[in-house]
Design a protein around this motif. Structure first.
Motif, short mmCIF file in Angstrom:
data_model
loop_
_atom_site.label_atom_id
_atom_site.label_comp_id
_atom_site.label_asym_id
_atom_site.label_seq_id
_atom_site.Cartn_x
_atom_site.Cartn_y
_atom_site.Cartn_z
N SER A 4 35.21 38.75 38.27
CA SER A 4 34.37 38.63 39.73
C SER A 4 35.03 37.71 40.50
N VAL A 5 35.69 36.20 39.54
CA VAL A 5 36.20 34.93 40.03
C VAL A 5 37.68 35.99 40.42
N CYS A 6 38.47 36.74 39.62
CA CYS A 6 39.51 37.37 41.07
C CYS A 6 39.88 38.01 41.10
N ALA A 7 38.30 38.89 41.73
CA ALA A 7 38.34 39.68 43.04
C ALA A 7 38.10 39.51 43.99
N ARG A 8 37.26 37.74 43.43
CA ARG A 8 36.36 36.88 44.45
C ARG A 8 37.83 35.89 45.61
N ALA A 9 38.70 35.58 44.92
CA ALA A 9 39.79 34.41 45.23
C ALA A 9 40.72 35.37 45.95
N LEU A 10 40.80 36.98 45.46
CA LEU A 10 41.51 37.73 46.15
C LEU A 10 41.13 38.50 47.24
N GLY A 11 39.53 38.50 47.20
CA GLY A 11 39.54 39.15 48.59
C GLY A 11 39.05 40.90 49.04
N ILE A 12 38.84 40.84 47.45
CA ILE A 12 39.18 42.88 47.50
C ILE A 12 37.93 43.37 46.88
N ASP A 13 37.87 44.51 46.79
CA ASP A 13 36.26 45.25 46.74
C ASP A 13 36.30 45.23 45.27
N PRO A 14 35.00 44.82 44.12
CA PRO A 14 34.99 44.37 43.19
C PRO A 14 34.62 45.74 42.28
N ALA A 15 34.95 47.02 43.02
CA ALA A 15 35.04 48.47 42.59
C ALA A 15 35.95 49.09 41.87
N VAL A 73 41.57 30.16 40.06
CA VAL A 73 41.86 30.92 41.31
C VAL A 73 43.18 30.75 42.40
N ASP A 74 43.93 29.68 42.37
CA ASP A 74 45.42 29.42 42.68
C ASP A 74 46.21 30.37 41.81
N PHE A 75 45.95 30.14 39.98
CA PHE A 75 47.10 30.97 39.32
C PHE A 75 47.34 32.39 40.05
N VAL A 76 45.86 32.95 40.15
CA VAL A 76 45.89 34.50 40.01
C VAL A 76 46.22 35.23 41.77
N ARG A 77 45.75 33.80 42.23
CA ARG A 77 46.35 34.27 44.16
C ARG A 77 48.12 34.59 44.20
N THR A 78 48.41 33.10 43.76
CA THR A 78 50.00 32.84 42.99
C THR A 78 50.36 34.15 42.94
N CYS A 79 50.28 34.37 41.79
CA CYS A 79 51.22 35.44 41.06
C CYS A 79 50.93 36.86 41.33
N THR A 80 49.12 36.77 41.92
CA THR A 80 49.83 38.33 43.00
C THR A 80 50.51 38.75 44.70
N GLN A 81 49.84 38.21 45.40
CA GLN A 81 51.09 37.72 46.37
C GLN A 81 52.68 37.73 45.79
N ALA A 82 52.48 36.88 44.64
CA ALA A 82 54.50 37.03 44.60
C ALA A 82 55.11 38.37 43.84
N VAL A 83 54.25 39.27 43.29
CA VAL A 83 54.44 40.36 42.36
C VAL A 83 54.91 41.25 43.58
N LEU A 84 53.52 41.26 44.75
CA LEU A 84 53.55 42.03 46.15
C LEU A 84 54.92 41.47 46.90
#
Length: 488
Positions: free
Chosen positions: A277-288, A242-253
Motif C-alpha cells: 500500500s505504501v508503494c501504491a500510494r507513492a506511485l498514485g496507482i489503483d491498488p486493484a 517512497v523515494d526508491f520505488v518512485r525513482t526505480c519506477t520512473q527510470a524503468v518506464l
C-alpha cells in the motif's frame, strides 16, 4: 551480441510443509508482546497536502499499530528434515520440467540463498547440476538482480538457458523471542531465463543503490549460522521506501518508453504488511492493480518476486502479453524495478493454500486519511530547542516525548511520566516511529538500543541533550552555562 527478446520461461516456488500461525507465539510466549497487546495503539496524524515519504509510510502503517502481530497472519517454516537445499532442489526440478528442458540443457546456474543451511560459499555448487554455477547476493533484490544478470549473459550469445534459484530461510535466522521472528518466513524458488518470442520478456530494468538503508538490519555470527536483528538504522527503510520505488519506477518506464497508465500489473516485494500500500500510494496507482501476499507468507525476502508472479499467473490475473512491473527493495544493497511483457510462462506445482481466510486475503487497501485533528505534540524543532535556555531544555524535551506517547497511544498525558521504561511502552515498530520522529524534528541520530529495555524517557531526553551539546562544539561558541552542562 544478440538483440533477441529474453525473459522468464518457467517459474517454480517451494514452501516448507509447516504453516505457523500467530497462535504459536501466543501459546509459547504469552508475555512476549503483553505491553502492546492490551492497548489500542494508533498514531493519529493528519496527512499533509504534499506528503513526504515518511508521511506516506506513517499513514499506511497506522492501521496495523493496534494489531499485536502487525499484520502477520501465517508464515511457512522449515521443519523435520527440510533444508534450504532440499527446497531449492525441488524448485529446480520443477522449473526445468515445466520449461520442457533437461538438466543438461542448463548452461549456467545462478544461486542466491539468504540464510542458507551453513556458513560459507558455494551453495550454487551443491545443486546437483553439471553446468557452471555461482552465487549472487543483493538481499531482497537478489532475484531481480540475477534476472538482469542472466539476461545480459544470454544477450552475449555465450549462454542459451540460465537457471536462477533463490531462497530465504528467515525462521532460522531470528530468535523466537525476538518479535522480528513473527515476520520471517521460509521459501525457495527457481526460474529459467531463455530467449522469448518477439516483444515478450524483459523490456527494461533499473537498479539503484539502497545504501541509504544500510544498517537497517544487523547481521551477526551465531555458532554455525548467520543471525539477523533490527539494526540501528531501521528507520531508513521507512524514510527511503517512497523515494526508491518512485525513482526505480520512473527510470524503468523511461527506458522502455511506456507510461505508468500502460502497466497492467504491479508486483511489489512486501517485507511488511503495509509495504504494497505504501508503494501504491507513492506511485498514485489503483491498488486493484497490485496484491499483497504478506498475510500468507510473511517476509520471504528475495523469493517474493517469484511468489508474486506464480500466484498472479496461476490465478489468471496475469495473462500473456500483459505488462507487469516487478519491484524489490533490498535494504542496504539495491532497489530494482523490472518491466516485462508476460509470455506463456510455465509453472511448477501449486503451493499449499493458507489455513485461514485472513491469510488468503490478497487485496491491497490504502489507509484512509485521518479525520481527526493533528496530534497535539509540541512543535519542537532543533532551532526552537537551541533557542531555549539550557536549564529549560530538558523539561521541554521530556514534555515533547511524553506528548508523543500520549498522542500515539491515545491516553491522557498524565498517565505517563519521565521515569517509565520503554519495555512497558514500546515494541520494535513503535520504537522506529519514535526514532524517526526525533531524527526528523531534532536532527539527532538515536541508536535503536536507546529505545529498548529498562531505559527511560528521562534518559532518552538526557541522551538527546548530550548529542546536541556535543554538536554545538564544532558549530558555535558555548555559553558559560552550556560549558558547565557539558562538563557535568
Amino acid at each position: 551480441m544478440t538483440s533477441c527478446s529474453i525473459g522468464i520461461r518457467s517459474v517454480a516456488v517451494q514452501f516448507p510443509r509447516e504453516i505457523r500461525t500467530n497462535d504459536y507465539w501466543s501459546e509459547k510466549y504469552p508475555d512476549l508482546a503483553a505491553p502492546v497487546a492490551s492497548r489500542r495503539s494508533r498514531i493519529a496524524r493528519s496527512v499533509p497536502a504534499n506528503p513526504s515519504g515518511f508521511d506516506i509510510w506513517s499513514q499506511e502503517v497506522a492501521p496495523y499499530l493496534s494489531d499485536r502481530f502487525r499484520g502477520n497472519v501465517e508464515r511457512r517454516v522449515l521443519s523435520g528434515a527440510e533444508t534450504a537445499l532440499s527446497l531449492e532442489s525441488q524448485a529446480i526440478q520443477e522449473a526445468i520440467a515445466a520449461a520442457n528442458l533437461q538438466p543438461d540443457d542448463i548452461d549456467l546456474a545462478i544461486a542466491t540463498s539468504l540464510f542458507s543451511d551453513t556458513l560459507g560459499f558455494g551453495q550454487a555448487a551443491k545443486l546437483g547440476l553439471r553446468c557452471p554455477a555461482w552465487n549472487l547476493e543483493s538481499t531482497c533484490a537478489s532475484a531481480l538482480v540475477a534476472l538482469q544478470t542472466a539476461r545480459a549473459l544470454i544477450q552475449t550469445g555465450e549462454y542459451r538457458h540460465i537457471l536462477v534459484v533463490v531462497s530465504q530461510m528467515g525462521s532460522k535466522a531470528v530468535e523466537e523471542t525476538d518479535t522480528l521472528s513473527w515476520s520471517m518466513g521460509d521459501a525457495a524458488g527457481a526460474f529459467i531465463v531463455s530467449e522469448m518470442p518477439a516483444h515478450q520478456g524483459v523490456l527494461a530494468t533499473h537498479i539503484i543503490s539502497a545504501g541509504a538503508a544500510s544498517g537497517a538490519y544487523a547481521y551477526e555470527l551465531a555458532s554455525d549460522r548467520l543471525s539477523i536483528r533490527t539494526g540501528d538504522n531501521a528507520s531508513a527503510i521507512a524514510e527511503t521506501a517512497v523515494d526508491f520505488v518512485r525513482t526505480c519506477t520512473q527510470a524503468v518506464l523511461d527506458k522502455a518508453g511506456v507510461s505508468l497508465d500502460e502497466i497492467d500489473w504491479f508486483a511489489f516485494n512486501t517485507p511488511t504488511a503495509w509495504y504494497a500500500s505504501v508503494c501504491a500510494r507513492a506511485l498514485g496507482i489503483d491498488p486493484a492493480r497490485t496484491w499483497n501476499l504478506y498475510p500468507r507468507y510473511a517476509n520471504i525476502g528475495p523469493v517474493f518476486p517469484l511468489a508474486n508472479l506464480d500466484w498472479a499467473a496461476r490465478g489468471q490475473k496475469l495473462k500473456a502479453n500483459d505488462l507487469i512491473l516487478v519491484y524489490a527493495n533490498g535494504a542496504g544493497a539495491t532497489a530494482v524495478a523490472t518491466l516485462m511483457r508476460w509470455g506463456n510462462v510455465a509453472l511448477g506445482c501449486e503451493p499449499a493454500p493458507p489455513l485461514s481466510s485472513a491469510a488468503a486475503q490478497t487485496t491491497v487497501q490504502l489507509a484512509a486519511s485521518e479525520p481527526t485533528q493533528p496530534a497535539e505534540i509540541p512543535n519542537l524543532s532543533l532551532e526552537k530547542l537551541l533557542a531555549t535556555a539550557p536549564s529549560e531544555r530538558e523539561i521541554q524535551l521530556e514534555t515533547y516525548l511524553l506528548s508523543w506517547f500520549a498522542s500515539s497511544l491515545q491516553k491522557p498525558i498524565h498517565q505517563f511520566n519521565p521515569q517509565q521504561t520503554f519495555a512497558t511502552l514500546l515494541d520494535s515498530l513503535m520504537a522506529l516511529m519514535l526514532k524517526s520522529r526525533i531524527e526528523v524534528d531534532l536532527q539527532v541520530q538515536v541508536p535503536i538500543e536507546q529505545l529498548f529495555g529498562d531505559r527511560t524517557i528521562h534518559q532518552l531526553a538526557e541522551y538527546i541533550l548530550t548529542q546536541l551539546t556535543l554538536t554545538t562544539l564544532t558549530s558555535s561558541p558555548l555559553s558559560v552555562e552550556e560549558r558547565e552542562t557539558l562538563r557535568l
